[in-house]
Write a protein that holds these residues in place. Structure first.
Motif, mmCIF file in Angstrom:
data_model
loop_
_atom_site.group_PDB
_atom_site.id
_atom_site.type_symbol
_atom_site.label_atom_id
_atom_site.label_comp_id
_atom_site.label_asym_id
_atom_site.label_seq_id
_atom_site.Cartn_x
_atom_site.Cartn_y
_atom_site.Cartn_z
ATOM 1 N N PRO A 437 0.539 -1.355 0.120
ATOM 2 C CA PRO A 437 0.240 0.036 0.095
ATOM 3 C C PRO A 437 1.552 1.122 0.240
ATOM 4 C CG PRO A 437 -0.274 -0.980 2.227
ATOM 5 C CD PRO A 437 1.299 -1.763 1.482
ATOM 6 N N ALA A 438 1.731 0.920 -0.502
ATOM 7 C CA ALA A 438 3.295 2.496 -0.077
ATOM 8 C C ALA A 438 3.253 3.519 -1.785
ATOM 9 C CB ALA A 438 4.153 2.154 -1.036
ATOM 10 N N ASN A 439 1.491 3.558 -2.274
ATOM 11 C CA ASN A 439 1.009 3.968 -3.637
ATOM 12 C C ASN A 439 -0.021 5.268 -2.125
ATOM 13 O OD1 ASN A 439 -0.243 2.027 -2.578
ATOM 14 N ND2 ASN A 439 -2.214 2.256 -4.616
ATOM 15 N N LEU A 440 -0.715 4.531 -1.439
ATOM 16 C CA LEU A 440 -1.575 5.522 -0.959
ATOM 17 C C LEU A 440 0.007 6.696 0.024
ATOM 18 C CD1 LEU A 440 -3.543 6.537 0.192
ATOM 19 C CD2 LEU A 440 -3.895 4.909 2.267
ATOM 20 N N THR A 441 1.392 5.833 0.770
ATOM 21 C CA THR A 441 2.088 6.373 1.547
ATOM 22 C C THR A 441 1.896 7.409 0.268
ATOM 23 O OG1 THR A 441 2.394 4.500 2.480
ATOM 24 C CG2 THR A 441 3.851 6.599 2.521
ATOM 25 N N GLN A 442 2.505 6.726 -0.963
ATOM 26 C CA GLN A 442 3.420 8.014 -1.849
ATOM 27 C C GLN A 442 2.463 9.445 -2.619
ATOM 28 O OE1 GLN A 442 6.011 8.124 -1.517
ATOM 29 N NE2 GLN A 442 6.758 8.664 -3.484
ATOM 30 N N ALA A 443 0.642 9.108 -2.666
ATOM 31 C CA ALA A 443 -0.578 9.606 -2.851
ATOM 32 C C ALA A 443 -0.540 11.397 -1.396
ATOM 33 C CB ALA A 443 -1.538 9.280 -3.091
ATOM 34 N N GLN A 444 -0.085 10.386 -0.111
ATOM 35 C CA GLN A 444 0.088 11.539 0.937
ATOM 36 C C GLN A 444 1.269 12.142 0.847
ATOM 37 O OE1 GLN A 444 -0.023 7.909 4.210
ATOM 38 N NE2 GLN A 444 -2.585 8.416 4.387
ATOM 39 N N ARG A 445 1.938 11.658 0.875
ATOM 40 C CA ARG A 445 3.548 12.401 0.921
ATOM 41 C C ARG A 445 3.304 13.793 -0.458
ATOM 42 N NH1 ARG A 445 8.356 10.656 -1.293
ATOM 43 N NH2 ARG A 445 8.993 11.555 0.519
ATOM 44 N N ASP A 446 2.936 13.341 -1.481
ATOM 45 C CA ASP A 446 2.960 14.111 -2.410
ATOM 46 C C ASP A 446 1.560 15.417 -1.945
ATOM 47 O OD1 ASP A 446 3.350 15.474 -4.996
ATOM 48 O OD2 ASP A 446 1.203 14.744 -5.514
ATOM 49 N N GLY A 449 2.982 17.504 1.203
ATOM 50 C CA GLY A 449 4.775 18.124 0.637
ATOM 51 C C GLY A 449 4.368 17.976 -0.816
ATOM 52 N N ALA A 450 3.979 18.076 -1.339
ATOM 53 C CA ALA A 450 4.536 17.445 -2.477
ATOM 54 C C ALA A 450 5.726 17.161 -3.412
ATOM 55 C CB ALA A 450 4.461 19.111 -3.571
ATOM 56 N N HIS A 451 5.970 16.213 -2.352
ATOM 57 C CA HIS A 451 7.008 15.590 -2.487
ATOM 58 C C HIS A 451 7.096 13.939 -4.357
ATOM 59 C CE1 HIS A 451 8.537 15.858 1.647
ATOM 60 N NE2 HIS A 451 7.139 15.821 1.996
ATOM 61 N N THR A 452 6.146 14.192 -4.889
ATOM 62 C CA THR A 452 6.534 13.841 -5.952
ATOM 63 C C THR A 452 5.637 11.809 -6.082
ATOM 64 O OG1 THR A 452 8.087 13.838 -6.678
ATOM 65 C CG2 THR A 452 7.360 15.417 -7.599
ATOM 66 N N TYR A 453 5.251 11.564 -7.248
ATOM 67 C CA TYR A 453 5.454 10.033 -7.201
ATOM 68 C C TYR A 453 5.021 9.812 -8.320
ATOM 69 C CZ TYR A 453 0.941 11.592 -8.763
ATOM 70 O OH TYR A 453 0.086 12.511 -9.860
ATOM 71 N N ARG A 454 5.508 8.460 -8.548
ATOM 72 C CA ARG A 454 6.570 7.657 -9.523
ATOM 73 C C ARG A 454 4.260 7.198 -10.172
ATOM 74 N NH1 ARG A 454 11.672 4.195 -10.353
ATOM 75 N NH2 ARG A 454 11.465 4.732 -7.680
ATOM 76 N N ARG A 455 4.445 6.753 -11.508
ATOM 77 C CA ARG A 455 3.402 5.867 -12.032
ATOM 78 C C ARG A 455 3.847 4.526 -12.399
ATOM 79 N NH1 ARG A 455 -1.384 9.782 -13.367
ATOM 80 N NH2 ARG A 455 -1.658 7.928 -14.261
ATOM 81 N N LEU A 456 2.608 3.525 -12.475
ATOM 82 C CA LEU A 456 3.134 2.351 -12.975
ATOM 83 C C LEU A 456 3.049 2.281 -14.288
ATOM 84 C CD1 LEU A 456 0.547 0.590 -10.492
ATOM 85 C CD2 LEU A 456 3.089 0.059 -11.003
ATOM 86 N N ASP A 457 1.934 3.192 -15.141
ATOM 87 C CA ASP A 457 2.140 3.430 -16.800
ATOM 88 C C ASP A 457 3.051 4.301 -17.228
ATOM 89 O OD1 ASP A 457 0.924 5.621 -15.159
ATOM 90 O OD2 ASP A 457 -1.199 5.946 -16.320
#
Ligand code: NBP
Length: 468
Positions: A437-446, A449-457
């Motif tokens: 569930p680190a996808n959700l953690t990344q969404a929260q960080r972004d 804190g605008a920490h950005t995330y990477r996508r699967l697609d």
């Protein structure tokens, strides 16, 4: 008297026993201690032995064959630096200092660099097995210059424990590698001890077993795949009766586990280099929780939990705890070996993983039949990313995971804490989960804190204005 083959300063329990081990194996040993009386008493208590008593560090240095080999067995930390500082003006370039205490590996890194720059040889070595090991054969983990190891290899091989004729010593790697591996050994030891403690707690509290029954169970386990020094001494501990009260001694011992820091160092460093070691961490934290006894006693009077009531098949639970312990042990060693693998890369240690498991088979506290299998796994595949992926361990955990799940469920449902056992199954499940569930953690960080995330697609780094 001829010049001594090696000198040892620091004649507390470990130092004295290492000296006696070296002497028994044919070496002449110069002996020194800060408090001279300790040295005199030691020599007087061992008449006729090839010991050279040295009252001062100058006598000590003069008593040694060149290049001099000096083992320092003093309390870890500042005393090691103090002894090195006093020795250096008395030594010649090319002489060798061996720090055999439980030094923090970063201290060893620093000392190795400083001494090498001044032209001295230096080995930081882990020595495991406590006082008995020091006397009869420890597991030895030396790190430093290769040629420095070659100077003392004969002595180390002679005094080390032997398993199937193989010595429990090998060159570990440069600088702090030996002390790093010794620290990790101790972290794994913490994990083993906590897993055994939890197995005991669950059996004791759910089945109300007597100490004699517990002794019999652990003795039986010691004749199977769990065979190890720690399981063996656990069976012995349950049998010991306190002569004063005639009660089992273990029941009279205060439930506060102390620590000297090597387990904590393992966890701290694992966090520093980003390696998950939850079972070792749980073991360190369990000691911390045990240490707040007064708070726990007060909390036990106000916080409630379920009753311990077991109505199932007793034999089935005992067997499940045995299998759970074995599977959790595999998960814990998988974490420890993964830590060594990452540290080998991080610090350029080029560690010989299979040989490390091999030298832990004898002499040290975690010695166990099981380590033969780890040795085989890494000899088969030196770059094995995780022990759980080895074919034979994979088969073991596949067979035993239901037991570990059952035991953790039983403990949780009855309110019995099992930090280490539950962390082991969680590690197994996390490691085998393709999508966490680190996808959700990344969404929260972004989001916050605008920490950005990477996508699967698609490739790239992305940011979303979440509150718009
Ligand atoms: P200790 O760790 O209790 O150290 C006692 C020795 O250090 C004595 O010889 C003492 O000399 C000397 N010392 C101290 Br304290 N401060 C000194 C200083 N400033 N200068 C010179 N000498 C000093 O001994 P140990 O339990 O035998 O352990 C030795 C090392 O081996 C430690 O690093 C320990 O962590 C490690 N180790 C211990 C075990 C074990 O089971 N005990 C197992 C594995 C590794 P003094 O007599 O003058 O006070």
């Amino acid at each position: 008297m001829d010049k001594a083959d090696i000198g040892l300063t620091g004649l507390a329990v470990m130092g004295q026993n290492l000296v006696l081990n070296m002497e028994r194996n044919g070496f002449t040993v110069a002996v020194h201690n800060r408090t001279t009386k300790t040295m005199r008493d030691f020599v007087a208590a061992n008449p006729g032995k090839k010991l050279v008593p040295c009252e001062s560090l100058q006598d000590f240095v003069n008593a040694l064959k060149k290049p001099r080999k000096i083992m320092v067995m003093v309390k870890a930390g500042a005393p090691v630096d103090g002894v090195i500082d006093q020795l250096l003006p008395l030594l010649e370039k090319g002489d060798l200092i061996i720090d055999g205490g439980n030094s923090y590996f970063e201290d060893t890194e620093r000392r190795a660099k400083e001494l090498e720059a001044k032209g001295f040889r230096f080995i930081g070595t882990g020595v495991s097995g406590g006082e008995e090991g020091a006397l009869w054969g420890p597991s030895i983990m030396p790190g430093g210059q290769r040629e420095a190891y070659d100077l003392v290899k004969d002595i180390f091989v002679a005094i080390s424990a032997k398993v199937n004729g193989e010595p429990c010593v090998t060159y570990i790697g440069p600088r702090g590698a030996g002390h790093y591996v010794k620290t990790t050994h101790n972290g794994i030891e913490y994990g083993d001890m906590q897993l055994i403690a939890e197995a005991y707690d669950i059996l004791h509290r759910t089945l109300n077993l007597s100490n004699q029954e517990l002794a019999d169970i652990f003795a039986e386990w010691n004749s199977g795949e769990l065979q190890s020094y720690l399981i063996e001494i656990t069976a012995e501990i349950f049998k010991r009766i306190d002569p004063e009260t005639n009660k089992p001694l273990v029941d009279l011992i205060l439930d506060e586990a102390l620590q000297k820091g090597t387990g904590k160092w393992t966890s701290q460093n694992a966090l520093d280099i980003g390696v998950p070691t939850p079972t070792i961490n749980a073991a360190v934290e369990s000691r911390c929780i045990s240490a707040i006894k007064d708070e726990r006693v007060a909390a036990s009077k106000v916080l409630t939990g379920p009753q311990v009531q077991f109505t199932g098949d007793r034999k089935q639970l005992i067997d499940a705890v045995r299998d759970a312990l074995y599977m959790a042990k595999i998960c814990s060693y998988a974490q420890g070996m993964a830590l060594l693998r990452a540290a080998g890369k991080e610090y350029d240690y080029n560690l010989p993983y299979g040989e490390i498991a091999a030298i832990w088979r004898g002499g040290c506290i975690i010695r166990a039949q099981f380590l033969n299998r780890i040795t085989d796994a890494f000899r088969r595949e030196p770059d094995l990313p995780n022990l759980l992926l080895d074919e034979s361990f994979k088969a073991d955990v596949t067979k035993r995971q239901a037991s570990l799940r059952l035991v953790v469920q039983t403990a949780v449902s009855m309110g019995i804490p099992c930090l280490a056992l539950s962390s082991a199954i969680a590690y197994y499940d996390a490691y085998r989960t393709a999508r966490l569930p680190a996808n959700l953690t990344q969404a929260q960080r972004d989001f916050f804190g605008a920490h950005t995330y990477r996508r699967l697609d698609k490739p790239g780094d992305f940011h979303t204005e979440w509150s718009q």
